[in-house]
Scaffold this motif. Structure first.
Motif, PDB file in Angstrom:
ATOM      1  N   ILE A  19     -13.638  -1.303  35.911  1.00  0.00           N
ATOM      2  CA  ILE A  19     -14.891  -1.966  36.327  1.00  0.00           C
ATOM      3  C   ILE A  19     -15.422  -1.719  37.511  1.00  0.00           C
ATOM      4  N   ALA A  20     -16.723  -2.038  37.838  1.00  0.00           N
ATOM      5  CA  ALA A  20     -17.191  -1.543  39.250  1.00  0.00           C
ATOM      6  C   ALA A  20     -17.730  -2.953  39.971  1.00  0.00           C
ATOM      7  N   LYS A  62     -18.985  -0.467  34.574  1.00  0.00           N
ATOM      8  CA  LYS A  62     -19.132  -1.840  33.801  1.00  0.00           C
ATOM      9  C   LYS A  62     -18.948  -2.817  34.941  1.00  0.00           C
ATOM     10  N   THR A  63     -19.539  -3.870  34.124  1.00  0.00           N
ATOM     11  CA  THR A  63     -19.209  -5.189  34.943  1.00  0.00           C
ATOM     12  C   THR A  63     -18.573  -6.096  34.081  1.00  0.00           C
ATOM     13  N   LEU A  64     -17.442  -7.035  34.833  1.00  0.00           N
ATOM     14  CA  LEU A  64     -16.695  -7.807  34.232  1.00  0.00           C
ATOM     15  C   LEU A  64     -17.492  -9.198  34.394  1.00  0.00           C
ATOM     16  N   VAL A  65     -17.626  -9.841  33.079  1.00  0.00           N
ATOM     17  CA  VAL A  65     -18.540 -10.936  33.133  1.00  0.00           C
ATOM     18  C   VAL A  65     -17.646 -11.897  32.552  1.00  0.00           C
ATOM     19  N   PHE A  66     -17.526 -13.175  33.093  1.00  0.00           N
ATOM     20  CA  PHE A  66     -16.700 -14.246  32.600  1.00  0.00           C
ATOM     21  C   PHE A  66     -17.503 -15.210  31.664  1.00  0.00           C
ATOM     22  N   ILE A  91     -29.082  -6.201  26.398  1.00  0.00           N
ATOM     23  CA  ILE A  91     -27.798  -5.938  27.297  1.00  0.00           C
ATOM     24  C   ILE A  91     -27.108  -4.764  26.472  1.00  0.00           C
ATOM     25  N   ASP A  92     -26.479  -4.048  27.291  1.00  0.00           N
ATOM     26  CA  ASP A  92     -25.551  -2.827  26.863  1.00  0.00           C
ATOM     27  C   ASP A  92     -24.171  -3.269  26.783  1.00  0.00           C
ATOM     28  N   ARG A  93     -23.809  -3.305  25.551  1.00  0.00           N
ATOM     29  CA  ARG A  93     -22.409  -3.700  25.362  1.00  0.00           C
ATOM     30  C   ARG A  93     -21.420  -2.814  25.984  1.00  0.00           C
ATOM     31  N   GLU A  94     -21.838  -1.706  26.189  1.00  0.00           N
ATOM     32  CA  GLU A  94     -20.713  -0.796  26.650  1.00  0.00           C
ATOM     33  C   GLU A  94     -20.502  -0.874  28.223  1.00  0.00           C
ATOM     34  N   LYS A  95     -21.572  -1.583  28.679  1.00  0.00           N
ATOM     35  CA  LYS A  95     -21.389  -1.781  30.272  1.00  0.00           C
ATOM     36  C   LYS A  95     -20.897  -3.053  30.944  1.00  0.00           C
ATOM     37  N   ALA A  96     -20.250  -3.942  29.809  1.00  0.00           N
ATOM     38  CA  ALA A  96     -19.629  -5.253  29.940  1.00  0.00           C
ATOM     39  C   ALA A  96     -18.196  -5.010  29.601  1.00  0.00           C
ATOM     40  N   TYR A  97     -17.504  -5.683  30.377  1.00  0.00           N
ATOM     41  CA  TYR A  97     -16.002  -6.240  29.858  1.00  0.00           C
ATOM     42  C   TYR A  97     -15.985  -7.575  29.907  1.00  0.00           C
ATOM     43  N   TYR A 102     -15.820 -11.074  23.006  1.00  0.00           N
ATOM     44  CA  TYR A 102     -14.853 -10.876  24.064  1.00  0.00           C
ATOM     45  C   TYR A 102     -14.052  -9.611  24.164  1.00  0.00           C
ATOM     46  N   ASP A 103     -13.567  -9.397  25.201  1.00  0.00           N
ATOM     47  CA  ASP A 103     -12.419  -8.341  25.193  1.00  0.00           C
ATOM     48  C   ASP A 103     -11.222  -8.783  25.382  1.00  0.00           C
TER      49      ASP A 103
END
Length: 320
Positions: free
Chosen positions: A17-18, A70-74, A92-98, A165-166
Motif C-alpha cells: 500500500i502507498a 493502493k490506499t489501506l482504508v479501515f 471508487i476504484d476497488r482495485e485501489k483499495a485495501y 473487506y480484504d
C-alpha cells in the motif's frame, strides 16, 4: 488498536500500500478526525481507533482512488455499506483499495455526555471499551453508561457484518436496541400542520455550513447544484425560509434510494438537526412501495428507483 497500527505499518513497509486512511488523534481522546498517514512513524504517533471514531471514511476513498498505488482504508461494518454503494456508482476504484474491516462496539458522541468542563473520558478504548464510561471534569468525576453516549445510528444498527473487506481485525458487539423507523412512525402520525411545525423548527436552525452535504457519501457529485453562482442557493445564509427548507429537501431527494442510512449528516451537524429523518422516511417508503432494499448491501442488486417492475407502485401514490 495496536494490532491495527502494526498491520498498517507492515503493509506500508512491504510496499503493498502507498498510504493509510484512518483516524488521527487530537488534543483529547474524543477529538479525532479522518486522516491519511504516509509513514510508519506518523501511524505510531498519531493513529487512533476508539469509541469516538464515528467518522465514515468511505467518501475519502473517492479522491484516494485517483492517487498512485493502493490506499489501506479501515471500515467499520456500517461504513462498508457506503463503500459498496460508491463502487456501485463507479465513484471508487476497488482495485485501489485495501480494506481492513475493523470491529465496532458502538460509536460515541461527546455531546451525548451530559457534563460540563470535561477533561478526559475513560472506558472508550478499543478493543477494551467499558460498559460504563468514567468522565473526569473540572467539577469532579461522573459515570455514564456507554450505550447512553452512543450515536443514534448505533441504537438502530444495520448489523455488524462487513459487506466488503480484504481482511478483518477485531470483534464487534451488537448495539441495536431500538426500532429503526420508530421516529418516522411518530412523525407520520402527526397532522400536516404538526409535521410542518416540527420540521420548520428543526430546519430553522440551519446555518448552511454544508457539513451534511460534504460528509455524505451519497453526495459525491463533482459539481453540486447548490454551488451554482447563477442563483441564490450558493449563499451561506438563507435568504428566505422557503430556501432554507428546500436545501435539505432537495438534497434528500437526490440521495433517495442510494442513502445507506450511515447517519453522518446528523453526526456532523453543528446545530444538532436530525437530518437523517428525511432519508429514513424515504427508505421506509421505498421498502413499502418497492420491497425491502438496503443500499450498499449488495453491489449487484438493482436499485428500486432505477429499475422497473410491473408491480411497481403507480405514480401519485403518497405516504404519510
Amino acid at each position: 488498536m495496536q494490532e491495527l497500527i502494526h498491520r498498517a505499518k507492515s503493509l506500508l513497509e512491504s510496499g503493498e500500500i502507498a498510504r493509510v486512511l484512518g483516524w488521527r488523534k487530537g488534543e483529547n481522546n474524543w477529538d479525532v478526525e479522518p486522516a491519511f498517514f504516509a509513514t510508519a512513524e506518523d501511524l505510531e504517533s498519531n493513529f487512533i481507533y476508539n469509541g469516538f471514531c464515528g467518522a465514515n471514511l468511505s467518501k475519502y476513498m473517492i479522491e484516494a482512488s485517483k492517487l498512485e498505488g493502493k490506499t489501506l482504508v479501515f471500515l467499520k461494518p456500517c461504513d462498508s455499506y457506503s463503500f459498496n454503494q460508491l463502487i456501485k456508482e463507479h465513484r471508487i476504484d476497488r482495485e485501489k483499495a485495501y480494506i481492513i474491516g475493523v470491529g465496532c462496539k458502538g460509536k460515541l458522541k461527546i455531546e451525548n455526555i451530559d457534563a460540563e468542563g470535561i477533561l478526559s473520558v475513560e472506558g472508550a478504548g478499543y478493543p477494551d471499551c467499558s460498559e460504563v464510561l468514567t468522565v473526569h471534569t473540572l467539577y469532579g468525576d461522573k459515570t455514564v453508561a456507554y450505550k447512553d453516549a452512543m450515536l443514534e445510528r448505533c441504537h438502530v444498527c444495520k448489523g455488524k457484518e462487513h459487506k466488503i473487506y480484504d481482511e478483518l481485525i477485531g470483534d464487534s458487539v451488537d448495539t441495536c436496541d431500538a426500532d429503526r423507523f420508530a421516529e418516522i412512525a411518530k412523525i407520520e402520525a402527526m397532522s400536516p400542520e404538526e409535521k410542518f411545525a416540527f420540521f420548520q423548527a428543526e430546519l430553522s436552525k440551519c446555518i448552511r455550513c454544508n457539513a451534511c452535504r460534504n460528509v455524505c457519501p451519497a453526495c459525491s457529485c463533482r459539481k453540486c447544484v447548490f454551488d451554482s453562482t447563477k442563483f441564490d442557493s450558493a449563499q451561506k445564509a438563507n435568504a428566505t425560509s422557503f430556501e432554507e427548507k428546500m436545501f435539505h429537501i432537495i438534497r434528500a431527494f437526490h440521495v433517495a434510494g442510494r442513502c445507506t442510512d450511515c447517519g453522518e449528516c446528523s453526526r456532523v451537524c453543528p446545530q444538532g438537526i436530525p437530518l437523517h429523518l428525511f432519508n429514513r422516511k424515504f427508505i421506509k417508503d421505498i421498502n413499502s412501495l418497492y420491497g425491502e432494499y438496503q443500499a450498499g448491501a449488495d453491489i449487484e442488486a438493482a436499485a428500486p428507483l432505477t429499475s422497473f417492475r410491473t408491480d411497481d407502485a403507480e405514480p401519485g401514490v403518497g405516504r404519510g
